[in-house]
Design a protein around this motif. Structure first.
Motif, PDB file in Angstrom:
ATOM      1  N   LYS A 108      -3.852   5.802   3.521  1.00  0.00           N
ATOM      2  CA  LYS A 108      -3.129   5.246   2.380  1.00  0.00           C
ATOM      3  C   LYS A 108      -3.969   5.349   1.111  1.00  0.00           C
ATOM      4  O   LYS A 108      -3.469   5.714   0.037  1.00  0.00           O
ATOM      5  CB  LYS A 108      -2.771   3.783   2.648  1.00  0.00           C
ATOM      6  N   PHE A 109      -5.239   5.042   1.243  1.00  0.00           N
ATOM      7  CA  PHE A 109      -6.162   5.102   0.098  1.00  0.00           C
ATOM      8  C   PHE A 109      -6.253   6.535  -0.433  1.00  0.00           C
ATOM      9  O   PHE A 109      -6.158   6.765  -1.643  1.00  0.00           O
ATOM     10  CB  PHE A 109      -7.531   4.593   0.547  1.00  0.00           C
ATOM     11  N   LEU A 110      -6.413   7.505   0.466  1.00  0.00           N
ATOM     12  CA  LEU A 110      -6.529   8.903   0.044  1.00  0.00           C
ATOM     13  C   LEU A 110      -5.226   9.413  -0.564  1.00  0.00           C
ATOM     14  O   LEU A 110      -5.247  10.222  -1.505  1.00  0.00           O
ATOM     15  CB  LEU A 110      -6.930   9.775   1.229  1.00  0.00           C
ATOM     16  N   GLU A 111      -4.108   8.955  -0.070  1.00  0.00           N
ATOM     17  CA  GLU A 111      -2.821   9.373  -0.630  1.00  0.00           C
ATOM     18  C   GLU A 111      -2.686   8.899  -2.070  1.00  0.00           C
ATOM     19  O   GLU A 111      -2.232   9.655  -2.944  1.00  0.00           O
ATOM     20  CB  GLU A 111      -1.683   8.812   0.212  1.00  0.00           C
ATOM     21  N   VAL A 112      -3.095   7.669  -2.325  1.00  0.00           N
ATOM     22  CA  VAL A 112      -3.043   7.158  -3.698  1.00  0.00           C
ATOM     23  C   VAL A 112      -3.979   7.957  -4.608  1.00  0.00           C
ATOM     24  O   VAL A 112      -3.610   8.311  -5.737  1.00  0.00           O
ATOM     25  CB  VAL A 112      -3.408   5.658  -3.723  1.00  0.00           C
ATOM     26  N   LEU A 113      -5.172   8.262  -4.124  1.00  0.00           N
ATOM     27  CA  LEU A 113      -6.112   9.049  -4.915  1.00  0.00           C
ATOM     28  C   LEU A 113      -5.538  10.429  -5.223  1.00  0.00           C
ATOM     29  O   LEU A 113      -5.635  10.929  -6.351  1.00  0.00           O
ATOM     30  CB  LEU A 113      -7.444   9.200  -4.169  1.00  0.00           C
ATOM     31  N   SER A 114      -4.958  11.037  -4.213  1.00  0.00           N
ATOM     32  CA  SER A 114      -4.374  12.362  -4.399  1.00  0.00           C
ATOM     33  C   SER A 114      -3.271  12.337  -5.446  1.00  0.00           C
ATOM     34  O   SER A 114      -3.196  13.207  -6.324  1.00  0.00           O
ATOM     35  CB  SER A 114      -3.830  12.871  -3.060  1.00  0.00           C
ATOM     36  N   GLN A 115      -2.412  11.332  -5.384  1.00  0.00           N
ATOM     37  CA  GLN A 115      -1.322  11.206  -6.352  1.00  0.00           C
ATOM     38  C   GLN A 115      -1.846  10.955  -7.761  1.00  0.00           C
ATOM     39  O   GLN A 115      -1.199  11.320  -8.750  1.00  0.00           O
ATOM     40  CB  GLN A 115      -0.375  10.089  -5.925  1.00  0.00           C
ATOM     41  N   ALA A 129     -16.911  -1.695  -2.796  1.00  0.00           N
ATOM     42  CA  ALA A 129     -16.085  -1.631  -1.582  1.00  0.00           C
ATOM     43  C   ALA A 129     -14.863  -2.538  -1.657  1.00  0.00           C
ATOM     44  O   ALA A 129     -13.865  -2.293  -0.965  1.00  0.00           O
ATOM     45  CB  ALA A 129     -16.931  -1.989  -0.365  1.00  0.00           C
ATOM     46  N   VAL A 130     -14.920  -3.568  -2.476  1.00  0.00           N
ATOM     47  CA  VAL A 130     -13.769  -4.465  -2.629  1.00  0.00           C
ATOM     48  C   VAL A 130     -12.524  -3.685  -3.044  1.00  0.00           C
ATOM     49  O   VAL A 130     -11.391  -4.038  -2.682  1.00  0.00           O
ATOM     50  CB  VAL A 130     -14.083  -5.563  -3.674  1.00  0.00           C
ATOM     51  N   LEU A 131     -12.727  -2.604  -3.790  1.00  0.00           N
ATOM     52  CA  LEU A 131     -11.589  -1.817  -4.288  1.00  0.00           C
ATOM     53  C   LEU A 131     -10.825  -1.129  -3.166  1.00  0.00           C
ATOM     54  O   LEU A 131      -9.683  -0.699  -3.374  1.00  0.00           O
ATOM     55  CB  LEU A 131     -12.066  -0.787  -5.307  1.00  0.00           C
ATOM     56  N   MET A 132     -11.424  -1.027  -1.974  1.00  0.00           N
ATOM     57  CA  MET A 132     -10.694  -0.449  -0.846  1.00  0.00           C
ATOM     58  C   MET A 132      -9.450  -1.271  -0.518  1.00  0.00           C
ATOM     59  O   MET A 132      -8.496  -0.762   0.069  1.00  0.00           O
ATOM     60  CB  MET A 132     -11.596  -0.377   0.391  1.00  0.00           C
ATOM     61  N   GLU A 190      -5.286   3.219   9.326  1.00  0.00           N
ATOM     62  CA  GLU A 190      -4.153   2.946   8.443  1.00  0.00           C
ATOM     63  C   GLU A 190      -4.589   2.885   6.984  1.00  0.00           C
ATOM     64  O   GLU A 190      -3.931   3.436   6.103  1.00  0.00           O
ATOM     65  CB  GLU A 190      -3.482   1.622   8.838  1.00  0.00           C
ATOM     66  N   ALA A 191      -5.700   2.206   6.727  1.00  0.00           N
ATOM     67  CA  ALA A 191      -6.129   1.969   5.347  1.00  0.00           C
ATOM     68  C   ALA A 191      -6.627   3.235   4.666  1.00  0.00           C
ATOM     69  O   ALA A 191      -6.313   3.479   3.487  1.00  0.00           O
ATOM     70  CB  ALA A 191      -7.217   0.901   5.328  1.00  0.00           C
ATOM     71  N   ARG A 229     -15.566   3.884   1.536  1.00  0.00           N
ATOM     72  CA  ARG A 229     -15.789   3.643   2.960  1.00  0.00           C
ATOM     73  C   ARG A 229     -14.509   4.029   3.713  1.00  0.00           C
ATOM     74  O   ARG A 229     -13.503   4.390   3.112  1.00  0.00           O
ATOM     75  CB  ARG A 229     -16.100   2.164   3.188  1.00  0.00           C
ATOM     76  N   ILE A 230     -14.550   3.894   5.050  1.00  0.00           N
ATOM     77  CA  ILE A 230     -13.317   4.148   5.818  1.00  0.00           C
ATOM     78  C   ILE A 230     -12.423   2.914   5.826  1.00  0.00           C
ATOM     79  O   ILE A 230     -11.260   2.982   6.212  1.00  0.00           O
ATOM     80  CB  ILE A 230     -13.625   4.594   7.264  1.00  0.00           C
ATOM     81  N   GLY A 231     -12.973   1.785   5.366  1.00  0.00           N
ATOM     82  CA  GLY A 231     -12.218   0.555   5.311  1.00  0.00           C
ATOM     83  C   GLY A 231     -13.163  -0.609   5.129  1.00  0.00           C
ATOM     84  O   GLY A 231     -14.394  -0.438   5.130  1.00  0.00           O
ATOM     85  N   VAL A 232     -12.618  -1.800   4.956  1.00  0.00           N
ATOM     86  CA  VAL A 232     -13.443  -2.999   4.822  1.00  0.00           C
ATOM     87  C   VAL A 232     -12.869  -4.120   5.680  1.00  0.00           C
ATOM     88  O   VAL A 232     -11.661  -4.190   5.936  1.00  0.00           O
ATOM     89  CB  VAL A 232     -13.540  -3.480   3.355  1.00  0.00           C
ATOM     90  N   ASP A 233     -13.764  -4.982   6.134  1.00  0.00           N
ATOM     91  CA  ASP A 233     -13.404  -6.198   6.868  1.00  0.00           C
ATOM     92  C   ASP A 233     -12.390  -5.921   7.986  1.00  0.00           C
ATOM     93  O   ASP A 233     -12.618  -5.070   8.822  1.00  0.00           O
ATOM     94  CB  ASP A 233     -12.912  -7.262   5.894  1.00  0.00           C
TER      95      ASP A 233
END
Length: 337
Positions: free
Chosen positions: A151-158, A108-111, A147-148, A137-141
């Motif tokens: 952004k995470f899914l956009e990077v994965l998609s790219q 999860a740290v990688l989120m 917002e998170a 996850r949907i986010g951490v901490d």
């Protein structure tokens, strides 16, 4: 993106639970559900040469290897090793909140490091012909998931990732145990559904708190591509997997509890001949009759007898006999009144 039909229903990767014996057992209940290995760390494969962690039976397919790690070069090499071992899909763990993965700066740290995740996924894809997917996850901490996560899914998609499984809870890396992280953070199913609308080209599976095939079917009907079930599939495998081929995949099935047990017998005999202890296999079968008459007797016999030295297939028969006797006992007692 490759076809993801089998990901319509999958059994989550669960440490100490979804080992190769568990997966072979689950496959006897559903021919189509996608299965996952336990998380295997890239350092264990690359530095430790722990190739035994990749061992699996071809009958387990469709099967996904889940890797943990944070070094792109090491994960690329581990992905190559996984593909060479026969895995056609390799999943990157970006959701596990345990202390062990935190200390290794993965899970999860990688989120919190989406660009690194994109680099990792690109490296894994370049090194291996296997499809690369991500579980997160949907986010951490203190992250705002609204917002998170996009952004995470956009990077994965790219980065070329086409399949993402989203555990619909935030992970709290400080203050909650791994067990608490599976139960306390509130579920946000609407956010996952919104991500499917925002990223229609991604195959998005949902995970977290799903305990029935009817619930799984409901998410599919709402437009999600897949549903991943964890503890419920392990603790009540018949309820979640025995009817899955018909309910989720539209395929007829003649599998019964008895036929599933019978299908396990040759596997158990083969494993016993190779030195595997019976309890290593039957511990995954304890919940097979959960909620059914005699289930307690099935569990008791397996729990007490499978650990005996030289325990063999006769223990399965003892457990079935105990169930049958329990089922007839009330009628016999009544006839004596």
């Amino acid at each position: 993106m490759k076809a993801k039909h089998n990901a319509r229903l999958s059994v989550a990767p669960m440490m100490d639970w979804t080992d190769r014996h568990c997966r072979f057992f689950h496959r006897q209940l559903s021919r189509h559900a996608q299965l996952y290995t336990e998380m295997v760390t890239a350092p264990a494969l690359v530095r430790g040469n722990a190739l035994h962690l990749l061992r699996h039976d071809p009958q387990e397919n469709p099967l996904v290897l889940q890797l943990g790690g944070s070094d792109p070069v090491e994960l690329a090499q581990a992905a190559r090793m996984g593909a060479e071992a026969g895995y056609q899909e390799i999943n990157l763990n970006c959701g596990c909140p345990s202390d062990r993965v935190q200390s290794g700066c993965f899970g999860a740290v990688l989120m919190t490091q989406p660009n690194l995740v994109g680099e990792i996924c690109a490296a894994m894809q370049a090194a291996s012909p296997a499809e690369v997917s991500v579980k997160c996850r949907i986010g951490v901490d203190e992250q705002d998931p609204h917002e998170a996560l996009p952004k995470f899914l956009e990077v994965l998609s790219q980065a070329g990732v086409g399949h993402v499984t989203i555990h619909a809870r935030k992970a709290w890396l400080q203050g909650l145990s791994p067990k608490d992280n599976r139960e306390i953070p509130p579920l946000d199913y609407p956010l996952v559904l919104a991500m499917k609308a925002e990223f229609p080209h991604l195959h998005i599976s949902i995970n977290g708190g799903i305990t029935s095939l009817a619930q799984a079917r409901g998410f599919l009907d709402q437009g999600l591509d897949g549903v991943m079930i964890g503890r419920a599939a392990y603790q009540r495998p018949a309820d979640l997997l025995l009817g899955a081929d018909a309910e989720i995949f539209g395929q007829s099935s003649t599998t019964t509890l008895q036929s599933a047990i019978d299908a396990m017998r040759p596997y158990i005999a083969r494993e016993l001949a190779h030195g595997t202890k019976l309890a290593s296999i039957t511990r995954h079968m304890l919940g097979l009759f959960a909620g059914k008459p005699g289930a307690r007797h099935w569990r008791r016999v397996l729990s007490e007898q499978a650990h005996r030295p030289n325990a063999g297939l006769e223990v399965i028969d003892m457990a079935l006999d105990a169930m049958a006797q329990a089922a007839t006992a009330p009628a016999e007692a009544g006839s004596q009144l």
